[in-house]
Design a protein around this motif. Structure first.
Motif, PDB file in Angstrom:
ATOM      1  N   GLU A   1       0.827  -1.213   0.000  1.00  0.00           N
ATOM      2  CA  GLU A   1       0.000   0.000   0.000  1.00  0.00           C
ATOM      3  C   GLU A   1       0.856   1.255   0.000  1.00  0.00           C
ATOM      4  O   GLU A   1       0.524   2.235  -0.667  1.00  0.00           O
ATOM      5  N   GLN A   2       1.961   1.236   0.731  1.00  0.00           N
ATOM      6  CA  GLN A   2       2.866   2.387   0.748  1.00  0.00           C
ATOM      7  C   GLN A   2       3.482   2.581  -0.635  1.00  0.00           C
ATOM      8  O   GLN A   2       3.576   3.713  -1.125  1.00  0.00           O
ATOM      9  N   VAL A   3       3.909   1.491  -1.257  1.00  0.00           N
ATOM     10  CA  VAL A   3       4.501   1.570  -2.591  1.00  0.00           C
ATOM     11  C   VAL A   3       3.479   2.124  -3.572  1.00  0.00           C
ATOM     12  O   VAL A   3       3.788   3.017  -4.377  1.00  0.00           O
ATOM     13  N   LYS A   4       2.233   1.659  -3.501  1.00  0.00           N
ATOM     14  CA  LYS A   4       1.171   2.148  -4.389  1.00  0.00           C
ATOM     15  C   LYS A   4       0.930   3.643  -4.192  1.00  0.00           C
ATOM     16  O   LYS A   4       0.732   4.379  -5.162  1.00  0.00           O
ATOM     17  N   ALA A   5       0.956   4.086  -2.935  1.00  0.00           N
ATOM     18  CA  ALA A   5       0.718   5.499  -2.649  1.00  0.00           C
ATOM     19  C   ALA A   5       1.808   6.369  -3.272  1.00  0.00           C
ATOM     20  O   ALA A   5       1.518   7.401  -3.883  1.00  0.00           O
ATOM     21  N   VAL A   6       3.059   5.949  -3.154  1.00  0.00           N
ATOM     22  CA  VAL A   6       4.166   6.714  -3.736  1.00  0.00           C
ATOM     23  C   VAL A   6       4.073   6.675  -5.255  1.00  0.00           C
ATOM     24  O   VAL A   6       4.276   7.690  -5.929  1.00  0.00           O
TER      25      VAL A   6
ATOM     26  N   ALA B   1       6.598   7.002 -10.555  1.00  0.00           N
ATOM     27  CA  ALA B   1       7.874   6.277 -10.594  1.00  0.00           C
ATOM     28  C   ALA B   1       7.617   4.770 -10.562  1.00  0.00           C
ATOM     29  O   ALA B   1       6.529   4.319 -10.201  1.00  0.00           O
ATOM     30  N   GLY B   2       8.634   4.012 -10.924  1.00  0.00           N
ATOM     31  CA  GLY B   2       8.532   2.561 -10.917  1.00  0.00           C
ATOM     32  C   GLY B   2       8.468   2.011  -9.500  1.00  0.00           C
ATOM     33  O   GLY B   2       8.875   2.659  -8.537  1.00  0.00           O
ATOM     34  N   ALA B   3       7.969   0.783  -9.379  1.00  0.00           N
ATOM     35  CA  ALA B   3       7.786   0.163  -8.067  1.00  0.00           C
ATOM     36  C   ALA B   3       9.108   0.000  -7.320  1.00  0.00           C
ATOM     37  O   ALA B   3       9.172   0.234  -6.105  1.00  0.00           O
TER      38      ALA B   3
ATOM     39  N   CYS C   1      10.220   3.307  -5.999  1.00  0.00           N
ATOM     40  CA  CYS C   1       9.370   3.687  -4.868  1.00  0.00           C
ATOM     41  C   CYS C   1       9.770   2.930  -3.613  1.00  0.00           C
ATOM     42  O   CYS C   1       9.841   3.506  -2.528  1.00  0.00           O
ATOM     43  N   ARG C   2      10.037   1.640  -3.746  1.00  0.00           N
ATOM     44  CA  ARG C   2      10.433   0.834  -2.589  1.00  0.00           C
ATOM     45  C   ARG C   2      11.764   1.341  -2.020  1.00  0.00           C
ATOM     46  O   ARG C   2      11.908   1.499  -0.804  1.00  0.00           O
ATOM     47  N   LYS C   3      12.720   1.632  -2.887  1.00  0.00           N
ATOM     48  CA  LYS C   3      14.013   2.146  -2.423  1.00  0.00           C
ATOM     49  C   LYS C   3      13.840   3.489  -1.723  1.00  0.00           C
ATOM     50  O   LYS C   3      14.476   3.755  -0.700  1.00  0.00           O
ATOM     51  N   ALA C   4      12.982   4.344  -2.265  1.00  0.00           N
ATOM     52  CA  ALA C   4      12.732   5.645  -1.650  1.00  0.00           C
ATOM     53  C   ALA C   4      12.087   5.476  -0.278  1.00  0.00           C
ATOM     54  O   ALA C   4      12.444   6.169   0.673  1.00  0.00           O
ATOM     55  N   LEU C   5      11.144   4.550  -0.167  1.00  0.00           N
ATOM     56  CA  LEU C   5      10.497   4.296   1.116  1.00  0.00           C
ATOM     57  C   LEU C   5      11.491   3.756   2.140  1.00  0.00           C
ATOM     58  O   LEU C   5      11.454   4.129   3.313  1.00  0.00           O
TER      59      LEU C   5
ATOM     60  N   VAL D   1       8.369  10.604  -1.387  1.00  0.00           N
ATOM     61  CA  VAL D   1       8.031  11.420  -2.558  1.00  0.00           C
ATOM     62  C   VAL D   1       9.069  12.525  -2.731  1.00  0.00           C
ATOM     63  O   VAL D   1       9.537  12.785  -3.843  1.00  0.00           O
ATOM     64  N   GLU D   2       9.455  13.163  -1.633  1.00  0.00           N
ATOM     65  CA  GLU D   2      10.471  14.216  -1.679  1.00  0.00           C
ATOM     66  C   GLU D   2      11.814  13.647  -2.149  1.00  0.00           C
ATOM     67  O   GLU D   2      12.518  14.262  -2.942  1.00  0.00           O
ATOM     68  N   TYR D   3      12.157  12.461  -1.663  1.00  0.00           N
ATOM     69  CA  TYR D   3      13.395  11.770  -2.053  1.00  0.00           C
ATOM     70  C   TYR D   3      13.428  11.564  -3.569  1.00  0.00           C
ATOM     71  O   TYR D   3      14.427  11.858  -4.223  1.00  0.00           O
ATOM     72  N   LEU D   4      12.325  11.103  -4.139  1.00  0.00           N
ATOM     73  CA  LEU D   4      12.260  10.886  -5.586  1.00  0.00           C
ATOM     74  C   LEU D   4      12.313  12.208  -6.348  1.00  0.00           C
ATOM     75  O   LEU D   4      12.962  12.309  -7.387  1.00  0.00           O
ATOM     76  N   ARG D   5      11.635  13.233  -5.826  1.00  0.00           N
ATOM     77  CA  ARG D   5      11.636  14.540  -6.489  1.00  0.00           C
ATOM     78  C   ARG D   5      13.047  15.109  -6.563  1.00  0.00           C
ATOM     79  O   ARG D   5      13.470  15.615  -7.594  1.00  0.00           O
ATOM     80  N   GLU D   6      13.783  14.989  -5.445  1.00  0.00           N
ATOM     81  CA  GLU D   6      15.150  15.507  -5.409  1.00  0.00           C
ATOM     82  C   GLU D   6      16.041  14.818  -6.432  1.00  0.00           C
ATOM     83  O   GLU D   6      16.983  15.419  -6.946  1.00  0.00           O
ATOM     84  N   ARG D   7      15.760  13.565  -6.713  1.00  0.00           N
ATOM     85  CA  ARG D   7      16.573  12.796  -7.657  1.00  0.00           C
ATOM     86  C   ARG D   7      16.021  12.820  -9.078  1.00  0.00           C
ATOM     87  O   ARG D   7      16.580  12.217  -9.977  1.00  0.00           O
ATOM     88  N   GLY D   8      14.893  13.487  -9.274  1.00  0.00           N
ATOM     89  CA  GLY D   8      14.326  13.612 -10.612  1.00  0.00           C
ATOM     90  C   GLY D   8      13.708  12.337 -11.127  1.00  0.00           C
ATOM     91  O   GLY D   8      13.624  12.124 -12.335  1.00  0.00           O
ATOM     92  N   ILE D   9      13.264  11.476 -10.220  1.00  0.00           N
ATOM     93  CA  ILE D   9      12.649  10.212 -10.617  1.00  0.00           C
ATOM     94  C   ILE D   9      11.142  10.384 -10.566  1.00  0.00           C
ATOM     95  O   ILE D   9      10.593  10.907  -9.616  1.00  0.00           O
TER      96      ILE D   9
END
Length: 58
Positions: free
Chosen positions: A11-16, A22-24, A27-31, A42-50
């Motif tokens: 559920e957390q992966v789906k929310a992200v 982004a890919g699953a 998302c899992r790595k970011a979580l 979400v902020e982690y992915l944004r900072e990395r441009g993913i």
């Protein structure tokens, strides 16, 4: 040691994924990096441009 680490749920992966497009695996790595916090992931992915910048980051 496994008891110390927070479990990442589907559920957390789906929310992200819904918020970023982004890919699953990304998302899992970011979580994992964010300790299970969806907003921080979400902020982690944004900072990395993913993800989908046009839809999300503008």
């Amino acid at each position: 040691m496994s008891g110390e680490r927070k479990q990442i749920t589907g559920e957390q992966v789906k929310a992200v994924r819904r918020q970023t497009g982004a890919g699953a695996i990304d998302c899992r790595k970011a979580l994992e990096a964010a300790g299970g916090d969806v907003a921080r992931a979400v902020e982690y992915l944004r900072e990395r441009g993913i993800g989908t910048p046009k839809r999300i980051w503008t």
